[in-house]
Design a protein around this motif. Structure first.
Motif, PDB file in Angstrom:
ATOM      1  N   GLU A  55      36.358 -35.162   9.717  1.00 49.58           N
ATOM      2  CA  GLU A  55      36.372 -35.697  11.078  1.00 49.58           C
ATOM      3  C   GLU A  55      37.495 -36.715  11.179  1.00 49.58           C
ATOM      4  OE1 GLU A  55      32.666 -37.270  12.386  1.00 49.58           O
ATOM      5  OE2 GLU A  55      31.579 -35.367  12.201  1.00 49.58           O
ATOM      6  N   PRO A  56      38.083 -36.873  12.365  1.00 46.47           N
ATOM      7  CA  PRO A  56      39.180 -37.845  12.491  1.00 46.47           C
ATOM      8  C   PRO A  56      38.691 -39.279  12.376  1.00 46.47           C
ATOM      9  CG  PRO A  56      38.576 -36.973  14.636  1.00 46.47           C
ATOM     10  CD  PRO A  56      37.790 -36.182  13.632  1.00 46.47           C
ATOM     11  N   ILE A  57      39.598 -40.172  12.038  1.00 43.84           N
ATOM     12  CA  ILE A  57      39.307 -41.602  12.013  1.00 43.84           C
ATOM     13  C   ILE A  57      39.875 -42.208  13.289  1.00 43.84           C
ATOM     14  CG2 ILE A  57      39.644 -43.786  10.799  1.00 43.84           C
ATOM     15  CD1 ILE A  57      37.949 -41.790   9.246  1.00 43.84           C
ATOM     16  N   VAL A  58      38.995 -42.750  14.123  1.00 38.60           N
ATOM     17  CA  VAL A  58      39.384 -43.373  15.385  1.00 38.60           C
ATOM     18  C   VAL A  58      39.015 -44.845  15.318  1.00 38.60           C
ATOM     19  CG1 VAL A  58      39.117 -43.346  17.891  1.00 38.60           C
ATOM     20  CG2 VAL A  58      38.975 -41.203  16.607  1.00 38.60           C
ATOM     21  N   SER A  59      39.975 -45.720  15.565  1.00 41.34           N
ATOM     22  CA  SER A  59      39.719 -47.154  15.464  1.00 41.34           C
ATOM     23  C   SER A  59      38.818 -47.637  16.592  1.00 41.34           C
ATOM     24  CB  SER A  59      41.031 -47.928  15.483  1.00 41.34           C
ATOM     25  OG  SER A  59      40.784 -49.319  15.420  1.00 41.34           O
ATOM     26  N   GLN A  60      37.800 -48.416  16.231  1.00 39.05           N
ATOM     27  CA  GLN A  60      36.894 -49.010  17.205  1.00 39.05           C
ATOM     28  C   GLN A  60      37.308 -50.432  17.560  1.00 39.05           C
ATOM     29  OE1 GLN A  60      34.519 -46.933  18.507  1.00 39.05           O
ATOM     30  NE2 GLN A  60      35.563 -45.459  17.167  1.00 39.05           N
TER      31      GLN A  60
ATOM     32  N   LEU B 140      43.764 -42.689  13.947  1.00 37.97           N
ATOM     33  CA  LEU B 140      44.543 -43.113  12.783  1.00 37.97           C
ATOM     34  C   LEU B 140      44.841 -41.956  11.845  1.00 37.97           C
ATOM     35  CD1 LEU B 140      42.732 -46.456  11.897  1.00 37.97           C
ATOM     36  CD2 LEU B 140      44.779 -46.120  13.288  1.00 37.97           C
ATOM     37  N   LEU B 141      43.843 -41.110  11.614  1.00 38.07           N
ATOM     38  CA  LEU B 141      43.995 -39.986  10.692  1.00 38.07           C
ATOM     39  C   LEU B 141      43.303 -38.775  11.300  1.00 38.07           C
ATOM     40  CD1 LEU B 141      43.105 -41.887   7.397  1.00 38.07           C
ATOM     41  CD2 LEU B 141      45.389 -41.099   8.040  1.00 38.07           C
ATOM     42  N   ASN B 142      43.963 -37.650  11.276  1.00 42.28           N
ATOM     43  CA  ASN B 142      43.399 -36.428  11.846  1.00 42.28           C
ATOM     44  C   ASN B 142      42.514 -35.697  10.843  1.00 42.28           C
ATOM     45  OD1 ASN B 142      44.676 -36.470  14.479  1.00 42.28           O
ATOM     46  ND2 ASN B 142      46.598 -36.047  13.419  1.00 42.28           N
ATOM     47  N   THR B 143      41.662 -34.853  11.365  1.00 45.54           N
ATOM     48  CA  THR B 143      40.888 -33.951  10.519  1.00 45.54           C
ATOM     49  C   THR B 143      41.837 -33.151   9.634  1.00 45.54           C
ATOM     50  OG1 THR B 143      39.168 -33.739  12.206  1.00 45.54           O
ATOM     51  CG2 THR B 143      39.277 -32.005  10.536  1.00 45.54           C
ATOM     52  N   GLY B 144      41.492 -33.036   8.354  1.00 46.19           N
ATOM     53  CA  GLY B 144      42.346 -32.315   7.422  1.00 46.19           C
ATOM     54  C   GLY B 144      43.292 -33.212   6.651  1.00 46.19           C
ATOM     55  N   SER B 145      43.307 -34.508   6.964  1.00 45.50           N
ATOM     56  CA  SER B 145      44.171 -35.436   6.226  1.00 45.50           C
ATOM     57  C   SER B 145      43.590 -35.692   4.844  1.00 45.50           C
ATOM     58  CB  SER B 145      44.290 -36.770   6.972  1.00 45.50           C
ATOM     59  OG  SER B 145      44.869 -36.598   8.236  1.00 45.50           O
ATOM     60  N   ARG B 146      44.463 -35.716   3.837  1.00 41.86           N
ATOM     61  CA  ARG B 146      44.016 -36.061   2.488  1.00 41.86           C
ATOM     62  C   ARG B 146      44.125 -37.577   2.321  1.00 41.86           C
ATOM     63  NH1 ARG B 146      42.953 -32.993  -1.727  1.00 41.86           N
ATOM     64  NH2 ARG B 146      44.089 -31.174  -0.906  1.00 41.86           N
ATOM     65  N   LEU B 147      43.071 -38.176   1.800  1.00 45.00           N
ATOM     66  CA  LEU B 147      42.987 -39.625   1.705  1.00 45.00           C
ATOM     67  C   LEU B 147      43.679 -40.126   0.441  1.00 45.00           C
ATOM     68  CD1 LEU B 147      39.285 -40.030   2.865  1.00 45.00           C
ATOM     69  CD2 LEU B 147      41.335 -40.643   4.152  1.00 45.00           C
TER      70      LEU B 147
ATOM     71  N   VAL C 284      33.391 -42.338   5.073  1.00 43.52           N
ATOM     72  CA  VAL C 284      34.132 -41.265   5.729  1.00 43.52           C
ATOM     73  C   VAL C 284      33.389 -39.952   5.539  1.00 43.52           C
ATOM     74  CG1 VAL C 284      36.452 -42.253   5.677  1.00 43.52           C
ATOM     75  CG2 VAL C 284      35.566 -41.119   3.644  1.00 43.52           C
ATOM     76  N   ILE C 285      33.545 -39.061   6.509  1.00 40.45           N
ATOM     77  CA  ILE C 285      32.984 -37.711   6.397  1.00 40.45           C
ATOM     78  C   ILE C 285      34.089 -36.807   5.884  1.00 40.45           C
ATOM     79  CG2 ILE C 285      31.907 -35.794   7.614  1.00 40.45           C
ATOM     80  CD1 ILE C 285      30.852 -37.807   9.650  1.00 40.45           C
ATOM     81  N   VAL C 286      33.885 -36.260   4.699  1.00 37.51           N
ATOM     82  CA  VAL C 286      34.918 -35.471   4.030  1.00 37.51           C
ATOM     83  C   VAL C 286      34.347 -34.137   3.564  1.00 37.51           C
ATOM     84  CG1 VAL C 286      36.163 -37.523   3.251  1.00 37.51           C
ATOM     85  CG2 VAL C 286      34.390 -36.536   1.783  1.00 37.51           C
ATOM     86  N   HIS C 287      35.244 -33.218   3.221  1.00 37.77           N
ATOM     87  CA  HIS C 287      34.815 -31.975   2.588  1.00 37.77           C
ATOM     88  C   HIS C 287      34.522 -32.244   1.115  1.00 37.77           C
ATOM     89  CE1 HIS C 287      35.663 -29.217   5.914  1.00 37.77           C
ATOM     90  NE2 HIS C 287      36.693 -29.998   6.182  1.00 37.77           N
ATOM     91  N   LYS C 288      33.506 -31.598   0.616  1.00 40.19           N
ATOM     92  CA  LYS C 288      33.170 -31.733  -0.796  1.00 40.19           C
ATOM     93  C   LYS C 288      34.307 -31.193  -1.662  1.00 40.19           C
ATOM     94  CE  LYS C 288      28.138 -31.316  -0.252  1.00 40.19           C
ATOM     95  NZ  LYS C 288      26.917 -30.534  -0.636  1.00 40.19           N
ATOM     96  N   LYS C 289      34.360 -31.687  -2.866  1.00 37.62           N
ATOM     97  CA  LYS C 289      35.339 -31.146  -3.801  1.00 37.62           C
ATOM     98  C   LYS C 289      34.900 -29.721  -4.155  1.00 37.62           C
ATOM     99  CE  LYS C 289      37.141 -33.802  -6.908  1.00 37.62           C
ATOM    100  NZ  LYS C 289      37.432 -34.638  -8.112  1.00 37.62           N
ATOM    101  N   PRO C 290      35.758 -28.717  -3.935  1.00 39.73           N
ATOM    102  CA  PRO C 290      35.333 -27.337  -4.182  1.00 39.73           C
ATOM    103  C   PRO C 290      35.099 -27.063  -5.663  1.00 39.73           C
ATOM    104  CG  PRO C 290      37.670 -27.426  -3.671  1.00 39.73           C
ATOM    105  CD  PRO C 290      37.145 -28.798  -3.433  1.00 39.73           C
ATOM    106  N   LYS C 291      34.091 -26.251  -5.928  1.00 36.54           N
ATOM    107  CA  LYS C 291      33.807 -25.812  -7.293  1.00 36.54           C
ATOM    108  C   LYS C 291      34.537 -24.503  -7.553  1.00 36.54           C
ATOM    109  CE  LYS C 291      29.211 -27.935  -7.458  1.00 36.54           C
ATOM    110  NZ  LYS C 291      27.749 -27.699  -7.646  1.00 36.54           N
ATOM    111  N   VAL C 292      35.363 -24.513  -8.577  1.00 33.03           N
ATOM    112  CA  VAL C 292      36.142 -23.328  -8.934  1.00 33.03           C
ATOM    113  C   VAL C 292      35.775 -22.907 -10.348  1.00 33.03           C
ATOM    114  CG1 VAL C 292      38.441 -22.381  -9.286  1.00 33.03           C
ATOM    115  CG2 VAL C 292      38.041 -24.011  -7.426  1.00 33.03           C
ATOM    116  N   ALA C 293      35.270 -21.690 -10.489  1.00 33.97           N
ATOM    117  CA  ALA C 293      34.931 -21.154 -11.810  1.00 33.97           C
ATOM    118  C   ALA C 293      36.148 -20.457 -12.392  1.00 33.97           C
ATOM    119  CB  ALA C 293      33.754 -20.179 -11.705  1.00 33.97           C
TER     120      ALA C 293
END
Length: 426
Positions: A49-54, A157-164, A180-189
């Motif tokens: 999700e984007p970061i919007v300053s309050q 400040l930061l758009n969805t898809g930005s790497r922190l 922050v709401i982020v995507h989980k680190k993907p599990k790769v076998a």
């Protein structure tokens, strides 16, 4: 699950062009699920999700220097009495007319003041301050940081898809957001295939080789932002291959294998995927790296994407960097990963490309005695371009890209990608 439920351009005969293969793989992959992370644990994560300053940053007019706060109209009354002292973090009183205030960096500007004069530009005598206006006349607003000067309330400040990264995390913290709401680190076998493979440290028998791909790819995938599940070595056996792939597909968001995707009688990965899923791609117009496979493995919960890399170490590394890396960006929630930003240099070699796009291991040549600073960057070719010579990848610091049928002569401009760029998470 993670795959789009449609057949697309992946399902076609012949050698697929590299860019088309990357596109069809990326278009078939969905991002992993999301989670909430505290800032202290969010480095390298991708925003869902984007970061919007309050708030405004800074939240109030404040001083950019240690010095004295005054109203510019009172300069002509110099010297001025010091009516208050304002450290950072304290709320000041309104400035008394005809006075100044001792103020420190970051402290709020008192009502009635509109200018800061640096402490180096004044003379202090007791509680009186003289301003050397004949040497350096201050201007209204000098060294005042206005409220919202850096960030205004409501700004994205930061758009969805930005790497922190470190700066992004500092930016999020500066507006008071702790999570922050982020995507989980993907599990790769990761699976290795082949009866000839032996783990380093074990005795090497005739016809065997040490499993270099396992450690190379484990490290690379971790560096690219994945949680890697080491699924070990699969023997050259159809049933064992099917079982290992199914187990890996149930554990991971993406399954990657090394070796076993060519057309030999002992290459069991391709038929094993076709037995328990769908194979959309298995030959790509890339040199080195033609035998690359992509498909889906059916599981009780749906389907898991699969990418099969060639077994030769150079081919395995380069296909991971060129094809898997952008696919990981999509899996991690980066959205449509932008095309690589190529650089250009003069070739110090001659080559006639064949029917596949060639990724040549090269090294950038530094300035030599007698070269001018304006001398174009040059690249020289690794002594061996054999797909089994892993030392060429250690020697090289870039990959030069030569298109199918292209003829390169010494002095021609050639596009390339730095290896350190390709080793970073997309």
């Amino acid at each position: 699950m993670l795959l789009k439920t449609r057949k697309d351009a992946c399902d076609q005969p012949g050698l697929m062009p590299v860019d088309e293969a990357i596109s069809c793989i990326c278009n078939a992959i969905r991002p992993v699920a999301t989670e909430v992370k505290p800032l202290s644990q969010a480095l390298g994560c991708v925003l869902a999700e984007p970061i919007v300053s309050q708030i405004n940053v800074p939240g109030m007019d404040n001083s950019a220097m240690d010095g004295y706060a005054l109203n510019i109209k009172d300069l002509k009354k110099s010297p001025l009495a010091i009516s208050q002292r304002i450290p950072a973090g304290q709320q000041p009183e309104a400035l008394q007319p005809g006075t100044c205030a001792r103020i420190f960096t970051g402290a709020p500007l008192p009502d009635g003041a509109d200018t800061i004069v640096m402490q180096e530009k004044v003379k202090v005598d007791g509680d009186q301050v003289s301003f050397h206006t004949h040497i350096d006349t201050p201007n209204q607003g000098d060294f005042v940081r206005k409220a919202g000067q850096d960030i205004q309330q409501g700004r994205v400040l930061l758009n969805t898809g930005s790497r922190l990264d470190a700066v992004a995390l500092g930016l999020v913290a500066s507006v008071g957001q702790a999570e922050v709401i982020v995507h989980k680190k993907p599990k790769v076998a990761l699976l290795s295939t082949g009866d000839e493979l032996v783990e380093p440290g074990a005795p090497l028998q005739a016809g065997q080789i040490f499993n270099s791909n396992r450690y190379m790819l484990l490290s690379l995938l971790a560096n690219l932002g994945c949680e890697v599940i080491d699924s070990g070595i699969i023997p050259d056996d159809r049933e064992a291959t099917v079982k290992a792939l199914q187990k890996a597909a149930c554990q991971a968001d993406l399954v990657i294998s090394s070796g076993g995707v060519s057309v030999g009688e002992e290459d069991h990965v391709k038929p094993a995927i076709e037995q328990q899923g769908t194979l959309n791609l298995w030959r790509m117009a890339m040199k080195p790296g033609k035998p690359l496979a992509f498909g889906q493995i059916k599981t009780p919960e749906g389907e898991t994407p699969f990418i099969g890399l060639p077994g030769n170490p150079v081919s395995s590394l380069l296909t991971c960097l060129v094809v898997v890396r952008p696919a990981l960006g999509v899996l991690q929630g980066r959205g449509e990963v932008p095309a690589p930003v190529y650089r250009y240099a003069e070739a110090e070699f001659n080559i006639d490309a064949g029917e596949r796009r060639e990724y040549l291991r090269v090294r950038r040549v530094r300035l030599r005695p007698g070269d001018l600073p304006s001398q174009p960057m040059r690249i020289e070719l690794a002594p061996s371009q054999n797909s089994g010579v892993l030392t060429s990848c250690q020697w090289a610091d870039a990959l030069a890209i030569v298109e199918p049928g292209q003829k390169v002569r010494e002095g021609d401009w050639v596009k390339y990608l730095p290896m350190d760029y390709l080793m970073l998470a997309p």
